[in-house]
Design an enzyme around this catalytic site. Structure first.
Site, short mmCIF file in Angstrom:
data_model
loop_
_atom_site.label_atom_id
_atom_site.label_comp_id
_atom_site.label_asym_id
_atom_site.label_seq_id
_atom_site.Cartn_x
_atom_site.Cartn_y
_atom_site.Cartn_z
N CYS A 185 0.80 -1.22 0.00
CA CYS A 185 0.00 0.00 0.00
C CYS A 185 0.83 1.27 0.00
O CYS A 185 2.00 1.26 0.37
CB CYS A 185 -0.87 0.08 1.26
N GLY A 231 0.83 0.22 -5.13
CA GLY A 231 -0.38 -0.59 -5.16
C GLY A 231 -1.24 -0.20 -6.33
O GLY A 231 -1.51 0.99 -6.52
N ASN A 291 -0.77 1.31 5.63
CA ASN A 291 0.28 0.61 4.88
C ASN A 291 1.01 -0.29 5.88
O ASN A 291 1.55 0.19 6.87
CB ASN A 291 1.26 1.63 4.28
N GLY A 292 1.02 -1.58 5.59
CA GLY A 292 1.68 -2.53 6.48
C GLY A 292 0.79 -3.73 6.72
O GLY A 292 -0.25 -3.89 6.07
N TYR A 341 14.01 -1.90 -3.74
CA TYR A 341 13.02 -2.09 -4.79
C TYR A 341 11.73 -1.28 -4.64
O TYR A 341 11.25 -0.70 -5.60
CB TYR A 341 12.69 -3.59 -4.90
#
Ligand code: SF4
Length: 493
Positions: free
Chosen positions: A18, A45, A121-122, A265
């Site tokens: 996310c 995302g 996010n996570g 990345y």
């Protein structure tokens, strides 16, 4: 490293889950600013996008499956109305199951008569425990996502304390795992980060004091013209209201464990995380890899996009000339490709195409960011040989991925990770490269010299998890292929 573009096919990469974004700026077009911010975070995302706006009295939202530009046209943005605060989210589905409208975020929740919107996010590791506890205490949960559990926990505790700030603080004491969250009430923006600081979150300010912005990455600040102020600290909660920004250490920080893969990345190269430029980190990784794993070659090339800065670094340190040798098709989306057999056979070529006029007859050093299952690397090497490469030497700027991630990244059980099941020589043979080498963990750490700390999560390389993984999850995920075979043979229980 290229992902799969076919629905239902496991991608051969680590997938970011996310991106989150938030704006507090009365008098500004907060929905549109959030839409721009989400476009900058689209790489985090691509399955759904959503925006929630607080207008001083309530919160409304629009969300749907698809890319930001597919979900938000002028009419949808206009429908969100004028507000003082907005939050947004782009999602790659993992822990909430398949892509679905219900699992798309922000997640709206009611605290008595007041609506809040939460974007996360996570991944939480104690969702099952918290969900059971909340149900026991009379809460109704439907979506089955971490964000719903977190929103319900915040709501439950806010009712007890009568203060949203206190509800968030108590919830943070109970949430375990990785979370970088933004929350909109009708009149305020909140941002908070887990006590290890696993996933990134930063704060910016709009020019002339027009408002505040929070974003997963600094590239989200740049796109709306906000100036970077600082990162949200581990365990910190920041509140933005008409009084300005107020910070509090909601829970004590724990040993720092920021995801090191963000630099390899996930993050955009133009982002700066905790003071470290992602682009410069990648270039340094290439230089270090050239020293650790030199090879006689004619050209160095990077697998787009993240391998390219690292290839430049490798070229700098080795003296082997850098070249563009692989062209990426940027317009192949995940959504509209039908998984027919014919298209599957096209495989990697839908996304990456080599330049035979550049590489034919040449000994190549090919720099990629990581190897997860290995299928894509195998196809890549074959594609380069078909294009005439005389030799293909793979150099990877992350160490071998040996363990799954439970903190917001869609990885596998160990059984599916090629490096957990093969030796280096076996991998080289199976992929078909002339040689294969990975950067050392010390080398990767050394590439992050500008970061404001040296506390990184490296669990997918070491198995040293900063937040313990519950036994019911670890039991299956930690089995290698040999372990599975032993289980099937009845040799272990
Ligand atoms: S396990 Fe790996 S991918 Fe997951 S947070 Fe840690 S470093 Fe990042």
């Amino acid at each position: 490293m290229a992902d799969s573009i076919f629905p239902g096919e496991q991608p051969d990469r680590l997938e970011e889950e996310c991106g989150v974004f938030g704006v507090y700026a009365p008098g500004e077009d907060v929905a549109r600013l959030t839409c721009y911010g989400l476009q900058a975070l689209q790489h985090r995302g691509q399955e759904s996008a959503g925006i929630a706006v607080g207008d001083g009295s309530t919160v409304i939202e629009a969300k749907d499956l698809g890319l930001v530009t597919q979900v938000f046209d002028e009419a949808t943005l206009a429908g969100l109305g004028e507000g003082v605060v907005a939050i947004g989210h782009v999602r790659y589905s993992t822990s909430g199951g398949k892509a679905s409208w219900e699992a798309a975020q922000p997640h709206i929740s009611a605290i008595d008569d007041t609506l809040i919107a939460l974007a996360h996010n996570g991944t939480l590791v104690n969702t099952n425990h918290l969900r059971a506890q909340l149900i026991d205490e009379g809460e109704h949960l439907r979506a089955g996502t971490d964000s719903e559990v977190a929103a319900k926990a915040i709501g439950h505790l806010t009712r007890q304390t009568h203060h949203l700030r206190e509800g968030i603080r108590y919830a943070m004491e109970n949430l375990e795992g990785a979370y970088a969250m933004v929350l909109a009430s009708p009149e305020a923006l909140y941002a908070f980060r887990d006590p290890h600081g696993i996933r990134p979150l930063c704060i910016g300010q709009l020019p002339e004091g027009r408002g505040w912005v929070v974003s997963s990455e600094t590239c989200g600040l740049d796109i709306v013209g906000a100036e970077y102020v600082r990162d949200v600290e581990p365990g910190e909660m920041v509140r933005f209201t008409a009084e300005g920004m107020v910070s509090e250490q909601a829970v004590p920080p724990r040993p720092r464990a920021s995801c090191i893969f963000e630099y390899v990345y996930f993050a955009r190269p133009d982002s700066v995380l905790d003071g470290q430029s992602v682009y410069q980190a990648r270039r340094a990784m290439g230089r270090i890899l050239a020293e650790e794993a030199p090879v006689e070659a004619d050209l160095v090339l990077g697998v787009p996009d993240s391998g390219v800065p690292a290839a430049l670094g490798y070229s700098e340190a080795s003296g082997v000339p850098f070249t563009d040798g692989i062209v990426k098709n940027r317009y192949v989306g995940r959504t509209f490709i039908q998984p027919t057999q014919a298209m599957r056979q096209l495989g990697i070529r839908l996304k990456l195409n080599p330049l035979p006029s550049v590489i034919s007859g040449k000994r190549l050093v090919v720099i990629d960011d990581s190897i997860v299952r290995g299928n894509t690397s195998k196809k890549l090497v074959q594609m380069l040989r078909d294009a005439g490469a005389a030799e293909v030497h793979l150099r990877i700027v992350s160490p071998e991925v040996l363990w799954p991630c439970f903190y917001g990244i869609d990885t596998d059980t160990r059984e599916q990770l090629i490096a957990a099941n093969m030796t280096l020589e076996e991998m080289n043979d199976w992929i078909g490269s002339d040689s294969l080498a990975f950067i050392s963990l010390d080398g990767l750490r050394a590439s992050l010299a500008d970061a404001g700390h040296d506390g990184f999560c490296t669990a997918c390389f070491t198995g040293d998890y900063p937040v313990p993984i519950p036994d019911d999850v670890a039991k299956k995920s930690f089995l290698t292929r040999k372990d599975f075979e032993a289980v099937y043979a009845g040799e272990v229980s």
